[in-house]
Motif scaffolding. Structure first.
Motif, PDB file in Angstrom:
ATOM      1  N   VAL A   1       0.845  -1.197   0.000  1.00  0.00           N
ATOM      2  CA  VAL A   1       0.000   0.000   0.000  1.00  0.00           C
ATOM      3  C   VAL A   1       0.875   1.239   0.000  1.00  0.00           C
ATOM      4  CG1 VAL A   1      -1.668   1.354   1.340  1.00  0.00           C
ATOM      5  CG2 VAL A   1      -1.942  -1.110   1.157  1.00  0.00           C
ATOM      6  N   GLN A   2       0.448   2.218  -0.775  1.00  0.00           N
ATOM      7  CA  GLN A   2       1.082   3.535  -0.725  1.00  0.00           C
ATOM      8  C   GLN A   2      -0.004   4.565  -0.443  1.00  0.00           C
ATOM      9  OE1 GLN A   2       3.687   4.508  -3.925  1.00  0.00           O
ATOM     10  NE2 GLN A   2       3.976   6.612  -3.265  1.00  0.00           N
ATOM     11  N   TRP A   3       0.278   5.479   0.494  1.00  0.00           N
ATOM     12  CA  TRP A   3      -0.676   6.537   0.822  1.00  0.00           C
ATOM     13  C   TRP A   3      -0.322   7.810   0.083  1.00  0.00           C
ATOM     14  CZ3 TRP A   3       1.045   3.940   5.536  1.00  0.00           C
ATOM     15  CH2 TRP A   3       0.062   3.115   6.093  1.00  0.00           C
ATOM     16  N   GLN A   4      -1.357   8.439  -0.437  1.00  0.00           N
ATOM     17  CA  GLN A   4      -1.253   9.803  -0.943  1.00  0.00           C
ATOM     18  C   GLN A   4      -2.086  10.648   0.007  1.00  0.00           C
ATOM     19  OE1 GLN A   4      -1.335   9.969  -5.402  1.00  0.00           O
ATOM     20  NE2 GLN A   4      -2.114   7.889  -5.163  1.00  0.00           N
ATOM     21  N   ALA A   5      -1.544  11.771   0.438  1.00  0.00           N
ATOM     22  CA  ALA A   5      -2.216  12.531   1.486  1.00  0.00           C
ATOM     23  C   ALA A   5      -2.304  14.004   1.143  1.00  0.00           C
ATOM     24  CB  ALA A   5      -1.482  12.355   2.816  1.00  0.00           C
ATOM     25  N   GLY A   6      -3.408  14.600   1.559  1.00  0.00           N
ATOM     26  CA  GLY A   6      -3.581  16.041   1.503  1.00  0.00           C
ATOM     27  C   GLY A   6      -3.863  16.524   2.910  1.00  0.00           C
ATOM     28  N   GLU A   7      -4.109  17.785   3.042  1.00  0.00           N
ATOM     29  CA  GLU A   7      -4.369  18.339   4.372  1.00  0.00           C
ATOM     30  C   GLU A   7      -5.581  17.690   5.022  1.00  0.00           C
ATOM     31  OE1 GLU A   7      -5.369  22.651   6.436  1.00  0.00           O
ATOM     32  OE2 GLU A   7      -4.400  22.584   4.469  1.00  0.00           O
ATOM     33  N   ASP A   8      -6.618  17.400   4.222  1.00  0.00           N
ATOM     34  CA  ASP A   8      -7.876  16.896   4.769  1.00  0.00           C
ATOM     35  C   ASP A   8      -8.242  15.492   4.317  1.00  0.00           C
ATOM     36  OD1 ASP A   8      -8.360  19.224   6.213  1.00  0.00           O
ATOM     37  OD2 ASP A   8      -9.390  20.185   4.539  1.00  0.00           O
ATOM     38  N   PHE A   9      -7.335  14.758   3.698  1.00  0.00           N
ATOM     39  CA  PHE A   9      -7.682  13.405   3.262  1.00  0.00           C
ATOM     40  C   PHE A   9      -6.462  12.503   3.296  1.00  0.00           C
ATOM     41  CE2 PHE A   9      -6.177  15.265  -0.702  1.00  0.00           C
ATOM     42  CZ  PHE A   9      -5.418  14.244  -1.246  1.00  0.00           C
ATOM     43  N   VAL A  10      -6.732  11.189   3.321  1.00  0.00           N
ATOM     44  CA  VAL A  10      -5.723  10.174   3.035  1.00  0.00           C
ATOM     45  C   VAL A  10      -6.296   9.271   1.944  1.00  0.00           C
ATOM     46  CG1 VAL A  10      -4.568  10.214   5.271  1.00  0.00           C
ATOM     47  CG2 VAL A  10      -6.488   8.666   4.917  1.00  0.00           C
ATOM     48  N   HIS A  11      -5.441   8.855   1.025  1.00  0.00           N
ATOM     49  CA  HIS A  11      -5.850   8.003  -0.086  1.00  0.00           C
ATOM     50  C   HIS A  11      -4.873   6.845  -0.155  1.00  0.00           C
ATOM     51  CE1 HIS A  11      -6.286   7.499  -4.747  1.00  0.00           C
ATOM     52  NE2 HIS A  11      -6.948   6.565  -4.081  1.00  0.00           N
ATOM     53  N   ALA A  12      -5.361   5.642   0.075  1.00  0.00           N
ATOM     54  CA  ALA A  12      -4.528   4.442   0.028  1.00  0.00           C
ATOM     55  C   ALA A  12      -4.719   3.742  -1.311  1.00  0.00           C
ATOM     56  CB  ALA A  12      -4.894   3.494   1.159  1.00  0.00           C
ATOM     57  N   VAL A  13      -3.608   3.349  -1.933  1.00  0.00           N
ATOM     58  CA  VAL A  13      -3.627   2.596  -3.184  1.00  0.00           C
ATOM     59  C   VAL A  13      -2.881   1.291  -2.938  1.00  0.00           C
ATOM     60  CG1 VAL A  13      -2.935   2.565  -5.611  1.00  0.00           C
ATOM     61  CG2 VAL A  13      -3.700   4.709  -4.549  1.00  0.00           C
ATOM     62  N   ALA A  14      -3.547   0.175  -3.219  1.00  0.00           N
ATOM     63  CA  ALA A  14      -2.994  -1.154  -2.919  1.00  0.00           C
ATOM     64  C   ALA A  14      -2.756  -1.945  -4.195  1.00  0.00           C
ATOM     65  CB  ALA A  14      -3.948  -1.924  -2.015  1.00  0.00           C
ATOM     66  N   ARG A  15      -1.671  -2.716  -4.176  1.00  0.00           N
ATOM     67  CA  ARG A  15      -1.418  -3.680  -5.241  1.00  0.00           C
ATOM     68  C   ARG A  15      -0.683  -4.868  -4.643  1.00  0.00           C
ATOM     69  NH1 ARG A  15       3.054  -0.528  -8.825  1.00  0.00           N
ATOM     70  NH2 ARG A  15       4.771  -0.591  -7.363  1.00  0.00           N
ATOM     71  N   MET A  16      -0.747  -5.999  -5.320  1.00  0.00           N
ATOM     72  CA  MET A  16      -0.023  -7.173  -4.852  1.00  0.00           C
ATOM     73  C   MET A  16       1.470  -6.928  -5.004  1.00  0.00           C
ATOM     74  SD  MET A  16      -2.231  -9.267  -3.693  1.00  0.00           S
ATOM     75  CE  MET A  16      -1.296 -10.768  -3.459  1.00  0.00           C
ATOM     76  N   THR A  17       2.245  -7.430  -4.077  1.00  0.00           N
ATOM     77  CA  THR A  17       3.695  -7.306  -4.205  1.00  0.00           C
ATOM     78  C   THR A  17       4.116  -8.033  -5.483  1.00  0.00           C
ATOM     79  OG1 THR A  17       3.966  -9.260  -2.811  1.00  0.00           O
ATOM     80  CG2 THR A  17       4.131  -7.123  -1.731  1.00  0.00           C
ATOM     81  N   GLY A  18       4.995  -7.420  -6.247  1.00  0.00           N
ATOM     82  CA  GLY A  18       5.457  -8.011  -7.501  1.00  0.00           C
ATOM     83  C   GLY A  18       4.682  -7.579  -8.721  1.00  0.00           C
ATOM     84  N   ASP A  19       3.551  -6.865  -8.550  1.00  0.00           N
ATOM     85  CA  ASP A  19       2.744  -6.455  -9.696  1.00  0.00           C
ATOM     86  C   ASP A  19       3.423  -5.410 -10.567  1.00  0.00           C
ATOM     87  OD1 ASP A  19       0.577  -8.073  -9.661  1.00  0.00           O
ATOM     88  OD2 ASP A  19      -0.789  -6.664  -8.715  1.00  0.00           O
ATOM     89  N   ALA A  20       4.395  -4.687 -10.033  1.00  0.00           N
ATOM     90  CA  ALA A  20       4.993  -3.578 -10.780  1.00  0.00           C
ATOM     91  C   ALA A  20       5.599  -4.037 -12.112  1.00  0.00           C
ATOM     92  CB  ALA A  20       6.062  -2.894  -9.938  1.00  0.00           C
ATOM     93  N   SER A  21       6.041  -5.287 -12.185  1.00  0.00           N
ATOM     94  CA  SER A  21       6.678  -5.764 -13.408  1.00  0.00           C
ATOM     95  C   SER A  21       5.673  -6.211 -14.460  1.00  0.00           C
ATOM     96  CB  SER A  21       7.604  -6.937 -13.074  1.00  0.00           C
ATOM     97  OG  SER A  21       6.842  -8.025 -12.571  1.00  0.00           O
ATOM     98  N   ARG A  22       4.389  -6.235 -14.129  1.00  0.00           N
ATOM     99  CA  ARG A  22       3.396  -6.806 -15.037  1.00  0.00           C
ATOM    100  C   ARG A  22       2.627  -5.764 -15.821  1.00  0.00           C
ATOM    101  NH1 ARG A  22      -0.510  -9.436 -11.841  1.00  0.00           N
ATOM    102  NH2 ARG A  22      -1.394 -10.092 -13.808  1.00  0.00           N
ATOM    103  N   ALA A  23       2.819  -4.478 -15.533  1.00  0.00           N
ATOM    104  CA  ALA A  23       2.054  -3.451 -16.224  1.00  0.00           C
ATOM    105  C   ALA A  23       2.840  -2.147 -16.197  1.00  0.00           C
ATOM    106  CB  ALA A  23       0.693  -3.283 -15.541  1.00  0.00           C
ATOM    107  N   PRO A  24       2.450  -1.187 -17.041  1.00  0.00           N
ATOM    108  CA  PRO A  24       3.178   0.076 -17.091  1.00  0.00           C
ATOM    109  C   PRO A  24       3.214   0.811 -15.755  1.00  0.00           C
ATOM    110  CG  PRO A  24       1.700  -0.130 -18.962  1.00  0.00           C
ATOM    111  CD  PRO A  24       1.400  -1.267 -18.033  1.00  0.00           C
TER     112      PRO A  24
END
Length: 199
Positions: free
Chosen positions: A94-117
């Motif tokens: 998971v990687q979080w993107q954050a602003g002053e008033d929000f948090v946004h979590a984006v999840a992917r399976m470990t190892g997925d980075a090599s399978r798509a742009p």
């Protein structure tokens, strides 16, 4: 595979939590990190958004996955913007993107980075009021953003949902990528993982 979740930190739902929320939603290890944290309110919702995002990803792979928050164990990295979420035998990044008033979590399976742009993601403040209008607005904003960032023609892409799980498709119905949508309070967010489905 992809999952995401956004939390409006200033909403009454986020601020007026039940006294037992932490005990019911967080693991003992997660709760132990709150008292020494400079922003416990933000960290609490980072944990929650990571669990939700991981759940959305795993439900795509395993439709019978249940959302029992304490069964999703969030292990944040020391820098604070990344985490691993453990659920049974599965590990989700998971990687979080954050602003002053929000948090946004984006999840992917470990190892997925090599399978798509790569993952594209974003979030916005919303203007709609009814849940149905908000859902439509999030879809349209996501499609506009994806078209702008990928070079796809906006009129050529659409969202198809099966069992409440969205995918990015052409208007003819051809699959283009994994898509996750979220909205809470004043914020909406999307994450898209272009690529080819497994198998």
């Amino acid at each position: 595979m992809i999952g995401n979740d956004v939390v409006d930190l200033s909403s009454s739902e986020s601020r007026d939590i039940h006294p037992r929320f932490d005990q019911l939603a967080l693991t003992p290890a997660e709760r132990a990190l709150l008292p020494g944290c400079a922003e416990p309110h933000r960290l609490r919702w980072q944990f929650w958004s990571a669990k939700e995002a991981a759940y959305k990803l795993l439900r795509r792979m395993y439709p019978h996955t249940s959302f029992v928050p304490r069964r999703f164990h969030v292990l944040p990295a020391p820098a604070g913007a990344r985490a691993l979420v453990h659920h049974g035998f599965h590990v989700v990044q998971v990687q979080w993107q954050a602003g002053e008033d929000f948090v946004h979590a984006v999840a992917r399976m470990t190892g997925d980075a090599s399978r798509a742009p790569g993952i594209i993601a974003g979030e916005w403040a919303l203007e709609a009021e009814s849940p149905a209008t908000i859902s439509r607005q999030v879809r349209e904003l996501a499609l506009d953003a994806i078209a702008g960032r990928t070079g796809l023609r906006r009129e050529a892409i659409s969202v198809r949902s099966r069992n409440r799980i969205p995918d990015l498709v052409t208007t003819a119905g051809d699959w283009l990528g994994f898509l996750s949508l979220s909205h809470h309070g004043r914020f909406g967010a999307y994450a898209c993982f272009p690529g080819r489905p497994a198998g």
